[in-house]
Design a protein around this motif. Structure first.
Motif, PDB file in Angstrom:
ATOM      1  N   SER A  50      38.236  13.325 -63.633  1.00 11.27           N
ATOM      2  CA  SER A  50      38.810  13.130 -62.295  1.00 11.27           C
ATOM      3  C   SER A  50      37.850  13.544 -61.185  1.00 11.27           C
ATOM      4  CB  SER A  50      40.112  13.941 -62.159  1.00 11.27           C
ATOM      5  OG  SER A  50      39.831  15.340 -62.077  1.00 11.27           O
ATOM      6  N   LEU A  51      36.766  14.257 -61.529  1.00 13.37           N
ATOM      7  CA  LEU A  51      35.796  14.684 -60.518  1.00 13.37           C
ATOM      8  C   LEU A  51      35.045  13.467 -60.007  1.00 13.37           C
ATOM      9  CD1 LEU A  51      34.388  17.894 -62.273  1.00 13.37           C
ATOM     10  CD2 LEU A  51      36.198  17.752 -60.564  1.00 13.37           C
ATOM     11  N   GLU A  52      35.138  13.253 -58.712  1.00 10.98           N
ATOM     12  CA  GLU A  52      34.612  12.008 -58.149  1.00 10.98           C
ATOM     13  C   GLU A  52      33.102  12.046 -57.933  1.00 10.98           C
ATOM     14  OE1 GLU A  52      36.900  11.172 -54.673  1.00 10.98           O
ATOM     15  OE2 GLU A  52      38.774  10.942 -55.795  1.00 10.98           O
ATOM     16  N   GLU A  53      32.580  13.200 -57.489  1.00 10.04           N
ATOM     17  CA  GLU A  53      31.155  13.287 -57.220  1.00 10.04           C
ATOM     18  C   GLU A  53      30.383  13.540 -58.508  1.00 10.04           C
ATOM     19  OE1 GLU A  53      30.581  16.246 -54.281  1.00 10.04           O
ATOM     20  OE2 GLU A  53      31.973  15.332 -52.851  1.00 10.04           O
ATOM     21  N   GLU A  54      29.075  13.348 -58.439  1.00  6.12           N
ATOM     22  CA  GLU A  54      28.230  13.630 -59.598  1.00  6.12           C
ATOM     23  C   GLU A  54      28.339  15.109 -59.943  1.00  6.12           C
ATOM     24  OE1 GLU A  54      23.579  13.256 -60.966  1.00  6.12           O
ATOM     25  OE2 GLU A  54      24.320  12.036 -59.278  1.00  6.12           O
ATOM     26  N   VAL A  55      28.540  15.382 -61.191  1.00  6.68           N
ATOM     27  CA  VAL A  55      28.811  16.758 -61.600  1.00  6.68           C
ATOM     28  C   VAL A  55      27.508  17.528 -61.766  1.00  6.68           C
ATOM     29  CG1 VAL A  55      29.924  18.206 -63.340  1.00  6.68           C
ATOM     30  CG2 VAL A  55      30.890  15.969 -62.798  1.00  6.68           C
ATOM     31  N   SER A  56      27.432  18.679 -61.093  1.00 10.18           N
ATOM     32  CA  SER A  56      26.231  19.513 -61.193  1.00 10.18           C
ATOM     33  C   SER A  56      26.176  20.182 -62.560  1.00 10.18           C
ATOM     34  CB  SER A  56      26.243  20.587 -60.105  1.00 10.18           C
ATOM     35  OG  SER A  56      27.299  21.509 -60.353  1.00 10.18           O
ATOM     36  N   ASN A  57      24.993  20.663 -62.922  1.00  8.79           N
ATOM     37  CA  ASN A  57      24.835  21.348 -64.204  1.00  8.79           C
ATOM     38  C   ASN A  57      25.661  22.636 -64.229  1.00  8.79           C
ATOM     39  OD1 ASN A  57      23.482  21.318 -66.819  1.00  8.79           O
ATOM     40  ND2 ASN A  57      22.523  23.216 -66.118  1.00  8.79           N
ATOM     41  N   LYS A  58      25.813  23.249 -63.045  1.00  7.95           N
ATOM     42  CA  LYS A  58      26.599  24.490 -62.958  1.00  7.95           C
ATOM     43  C   LYS A  58      28.057  24.227 -63.333  1.00  7.95           C
ATOM     44  CE  LYS A  58      27.500  28.399 -59.914  1.00  7.95           C
ATOM     45  NZ  LYS A  58      27.310  28.970 -58.551  1.00  7.95           N
ATOM     46  N   ILE A  59      28.615  23.140 -62.816  1.00  6.10           N
ATOM     47  CA  ILE A  59      29.996  22.772 -63.138  1.00  6.10           C
ATOM     48  C   ILE A  59      30.098  22.369 -64.615  1.00  6.10           C
ATOM     49  CG2 ILE A  59      31.860  21.115 -62.692  1.00  6.10           C
ATOM     50  CD1 ILE A  59      31.557  23.182 -60.512  1.00  6.10           C
ATOM     51  N   GLN A  60      29.095  21.633 -65.086  1.00  2.00           N
ATOM     52  CA  GLN A  60      29.066  21.271 -66.511  1.00  2.00           C
ATOM     53  C   GLN A  60      29.154  22.508 -67.394  1.00  2.00           C
ATOM     54  OE1 GLN A  60      26.188  18.707 -68.388  1.00  2.00           O
ATOM     55  NE2 GLN A  60      26.216  17.259 -66.665  1.00  2.00           N
ATOM     56  N   LYS A  61      28.422  23.563 -67.004  1.00  2.00           N
ATOM     57  CA  LYS A  61      28.403  24.795 -67.803  1.00  2.00           C
ATOM     58  C   LYS A  61      29.789  25.431 -67.860  1.00  2.00           C
ATOM     59  CE  LYS A  61      25.400  26.505 -69.612  1.00  2.00           C
ATOM     60  NZ  LYS A  61      24.890  26.260 -70.987  1.00  2.00           N
ATOM     61  N   GLU A  62      30.549  25.315 -66.780  1.00  2.00           N
ATOM     62  CA  GLU A  62      31.918  25.863 -66.786  1.00  2.00           C
ATOM     63  C   GLU A  62      32.819  25.069 -67.732  1.00  2.00           C
ATOM     64  OE1 GLU A  62      33.108  28.628 -65.570  1.00  2.00           O
ATOM     65  OE2 GLU A  62      31.148  29.150 -64.742  1.00  2.00           O
ATOM     66  N   PHE A  63      32.657  23.745 -67.709  1.00  4.49           N
ATOM     67  CA  PHE A  63      33.427  22.920 -68.650  1.00  4.49           C
ATOM     68  C   PHE A  63      32.982  23.190 -70.084  1.00  4.49           C
ATOM     69  CE2 PHE A  63      34.678  20.571 -64.893  1.00  4.49           C
ATOM     70  CZ  PHE A  63      35.927  20.096 -65.222  1.00  4.49           C
ATOM     71  N   GLU A  64      31.675  23.343 -70.260  1.00  4.42           N
ATOM     72  CA  GLU A  64      31.156  23.684 -71.589  1.00  4.42           C
ATOM     73  C   GLU A  64      31.772  24.995 -72.064  1.00  4.42           C
ATOM     74  OE1 GLU A  64      27.250  25.695 -73.435  1.00  4.42           O
ATOM     75  OE2 GLU A  64      26.836  24.169 -71.909  1.00  4.42           O
ATOM     76  N   LYS A  65      31.825  25.974 -71.174  1.00  8.53           N
ATOM     77  CA  LYS A  65      32.438  27.265 -71.518  1.00  8.53           C
ATOM     78  C   LYS A  65      33.893  27.069 -71.934  1.00  8.53           C
ATOM     79  CE  LYS A  65      33.761  31.750 -69.592  1.00  8.53           C
ATOM     80  NZ  LYS A  65      34.010  32.502 -68.342  1.00  8.53           N
TER      81      LYS A  65
END
Length: 703
Positions: A423-438
């Motif tokens: 649902s995230l509309e903008e390109e996802v930063s690596n920082k946000i990716q890391k939170e989802f990875e967590k």
């Protein structure tokens, strides 16, 4: 709106729903055996069809259905309790077809005799409708091979019905706990007694079915006549498919639950009548007034107010069960007083609250230098496992009691996390990716912690569904427009976590004498991650208790059964690294048939299933020399008259091992045709979709 598409009624669909145990490997099914039954019917009435599509008809029919003596079912063990196993059975194809005919002949009588009990809440109520919806699942399933389904329940429609009968009122016991009936009884009565029958299926004496339907004394004085009744025929069939055993019925298939249900229906009636009769004090107990009883298969829920009533009810149970050589399991009797809330219900609520409050993606605002607030995502998971263990301790439940519920909640959490990312509309930063990875790592951590305490087949399937959901999200596919959502590093961190956890479970549950069906699932799940996560030969041999010798050959240190053999073959395929294992498996298969041939192998269910799967397994084909391939290719190009003989030469070499097996069991004619007759029999070797197979498997769950 989804379109409902009717499917022509087919009595043979019994083999898809009612004759197999739920707890079989995900690679195994009756789907293609069902297809063959349809093909066999057409072949009998249409010689042109038989000549074109069923050229090995006589050989196949002889092996599948030519046995006239009693057959030996394929018995295998699954984990039941710690250091305890439950034996389940797959019955011989000839008896599966007999069960089809039996259902067709007696389906209305089964429904009638299942309708008599005032207590039963899971019983056949009608022949299930046979429809499915034309949705995304079936677009992936255009060959209509009946992959995806649910157990039919009254007033519910499903994509594909996997039970022959629809069931009233509850297809799953957890639905009863949450039902209006349960809550109404809780309001009306002060106490609840939960009891069950000691080893119900193991203790059933098959002759008790005719007793239950027609009266024991009448049956005993008219034995020849009773053999030709519905009860007598069901009794005989249950003995035939279980090696002529009369003590205990096979455990696993739905038809066994139906057999038990018909006996328990009469026991229910006897209890009801005993309680309705006045005792020495002139007192009787009226159902739904003085007490109320609900029975789900062999589990009884007794609601009541007076303690004296409980004693009389318990006495009625003991007397009525004893008539049919059954007994209450006093050790598992549990009594509750108002408020009637079980330990399981309490723990479920606490677990739900824990995950909702702590296993969740949150959003917080951070003030930047320009005073504008910027939302950032972070994953909160404060000591989930420690808190979880506290809930178990405080509630007084065992892990197995809340395993399925907790894994279902975790699966839901996984799905929500994936939806949030998408649902995230903008390109996802690596920082946000890391939170989802967590988030994914935390979910996997809790999942495997819980699972490792008490691995069972139904919980294994739920673990595999979580793994498959994450795997499908992270890999390139149509749903993500073939663009991987995570960076390669973040994706592989998650895959490594899955791989490490599965390896830990495999190491902990190395094969002993009993086949670990539970961990065979995890082996297939590991297979889905890709070649980087393959087990090395040494680890795989260690899991299956095999030794690698000095000459690099492999030797198994205990017997492998049909499921172990087929799952190992499915995993290793014809990958070069595993060649020593493949060569040893070939020897093991031949040895099994050599031993079986001494006593006659066609009545042995395990060998019959293995025989047909060996014929279709592409990994058991021999390598063909290049000059033979060239000869065939050139002959085709030139239109050479020798093309047929070249093709025969090529196939003789390709199927050398399979022809050796056929010759071993004295099948010398029509060998190539028999090998090439079907693409699959009981194991789907190729074109395997793990996610769809898991969904199909989950839909069959009863408990």
């Amino acid at each position: 709106m989804r379109k409902k598409i009717p499917i022509t009624y087919s009595k043979e669909r019994v083999v898809l729903s009612d004759v197999l145990p739920y707890e079989t490997p995900v690679t195994f099914s009756n789907r293609y055996f069902y297809k063959y039954l349809i093909k066999s019917l057409k072949s009998k009435s249409n010689s042109a069809y038989k000549e074109k599509y069923n050229k090995a008809y006589s050989q196949i029919e002889s092996i599948l259905f030519g046995v006239e003596e009693k057959t030996k079912p394929f018995n295998f063990n699954i984990t039941h309790k710690q250091n305890d196993f439950r034996e389940l059975c797959v019955i011989h194809p000839v008896n599966q077809r007999k069960m089809v005919d039996f259902y067709e002949k007696y389906k209305n009588i089964i429904i009638y005799y299942s309708s008599l009990s005032p207590f039963s809440i899971r019983k056949p109520s009608k022949v299930a409708n046979f429809t499915f919806y034309n949705d995304i699942l079936h677009k992936k399933n255009e060959d209509k091979d009946l992959q995806h389904s649910q157990i039919e329940q009254d007033d519910s429609e499903y994509e594909n019905l996997k039970s022959f009968f629809s069931y009233r009122k509850y297809s799953n016991i957890h639905k009863f706990y949450e039902s209006y009936q349960f809550h109404r009884s809780e309001k009306k009565y002060n106490k609840l007694l939960k009891i069950d029958i000691t080893k119900c299926f193991d203790s059933i004496y098959t002759h008790t079915l005719p007793w239950a339907l027609f009266n024991k004394s009448i049956v005993k004085t008219n034995i020849p006549s009773s053999l030709h009744t519905f009860g007598g025929e069901f009794d005989r069939l249950m003995q035939d498919l279980n090696g002529n055993e009369t003590n205990g019925i096979i455990i696993g298939p739905e038809f066994s639950r139906i057999f038990a249900e018909l006996i328990l229906q009469q026991i229910d009636i006897n209890i009801y009548e005993r309680l309705k009769t006045k005792d020495s004090n002139g007192k009787n107990l009226i159902h739904k007034v003085d007490y109320e009883i609900f029975r789900y298969v062999d589990d009884y829920f007794i609601f009541y107010n007076e303690e004296s009533n409980k004693d009389r009810i318990a006495e009625a149970f003991k007397l009525s069960l004893k008539e049919y050589k059954m007994y209450l399991n006093d050790k598992k009797s549990i009594q509750y007083s108002k408020p009637i809330i079980t330990e399981i219900s309490i723990s479920k609520q606490k677990i739900n609250d824990l995950f909702n409050n702590h296993l969740i993606l949150k959003e917080k605002e951070v003030l930047e230098e320009d005073e504008q607030s910027t939302p950032i995502l972070y994953f909160s998971s404060n000591n989930i496992i420690t808190r979880f263990k506290s809930i178990i301790k405080e509630s007084g439940v065992e892990y197995k009691d809340i395993m399925n519920y907790t894994l279902a909640v975790l699966d839901n959490k996984t799905n929500k996390l994936i939806k949030k990312y998408k649902s995230l509309e903008e390109e996802v930063s690596n920082k946000i990716q890391k939170e989802f990875e967590k988030g994914f790592l935390e979910i996997l951590d809790v999942t495997f912690f819980l699972y490792s305490v008490s691995p069972k087949v139904n919980s294994t399937i739920k673990v595999c569904l979580i793994i498959d959901r994450i795997n499908s999200f992270l890999k390139k596919n149509k749903t993500n427009e073939y663009i991987e959502p995570f960076s390669s590093n973040n994706k592989h961190n998650i895959f490594k976590k899955i791989s490490d956890e599965i390896n830990l479970v495999l190491h902990k549950n190395k094969s002993k004498k009993e086949t670990q069906i539970e961990t065979l699932y995890l082996l297939i799940a590991l297979n889905q991650l890709g070649r980087e996560y393959r087990l090395n030969l040494k680890v795989l041999c260690s899991y299956f208790n095999a030794t690698i010798k000095k000459d690099d050959s492999v030797q198994f240190n205990n017997d492998l059964n049909y499921f172990s053999i087929t799952v190992i073959l499915f995993y290793i395929k014809d990958i070069k690294t595993y060649r020593p294992l493949l060569e040893e498996l070939k020897k093991v298969i031949l040895e099994k048939f050599k031993a079986g041939k001494i006593y006659g192998w066609k009545d042995n269910t395990e060998l019959v299933l293995l025989f047909f799967d060996v014929l279709t397994c592409p990994y058991l084909n021999n390598e063909v020399r290049e000059h033979l391939k060239t000869k065939v290719k050139d002959a085709r190009t030139r239109g050479s008259r020798r093309l047929k003989s070249y093709i025969k030469e090529l196939k003789d070499e390709k199927y050398k091992y399979k022809r050796e097996l056929l010759s071993l069991v004295d099948i010398t004619d029509n060998q190539i045709t028999l090998i090439e007759q079907e693409q699959f029999w009981f194991t789907k070797w190729t074109e395997f979709d793990f996610g769809l197979e898991l969904q199909a498997k989950r839909s069959q769950e009863v408990y």
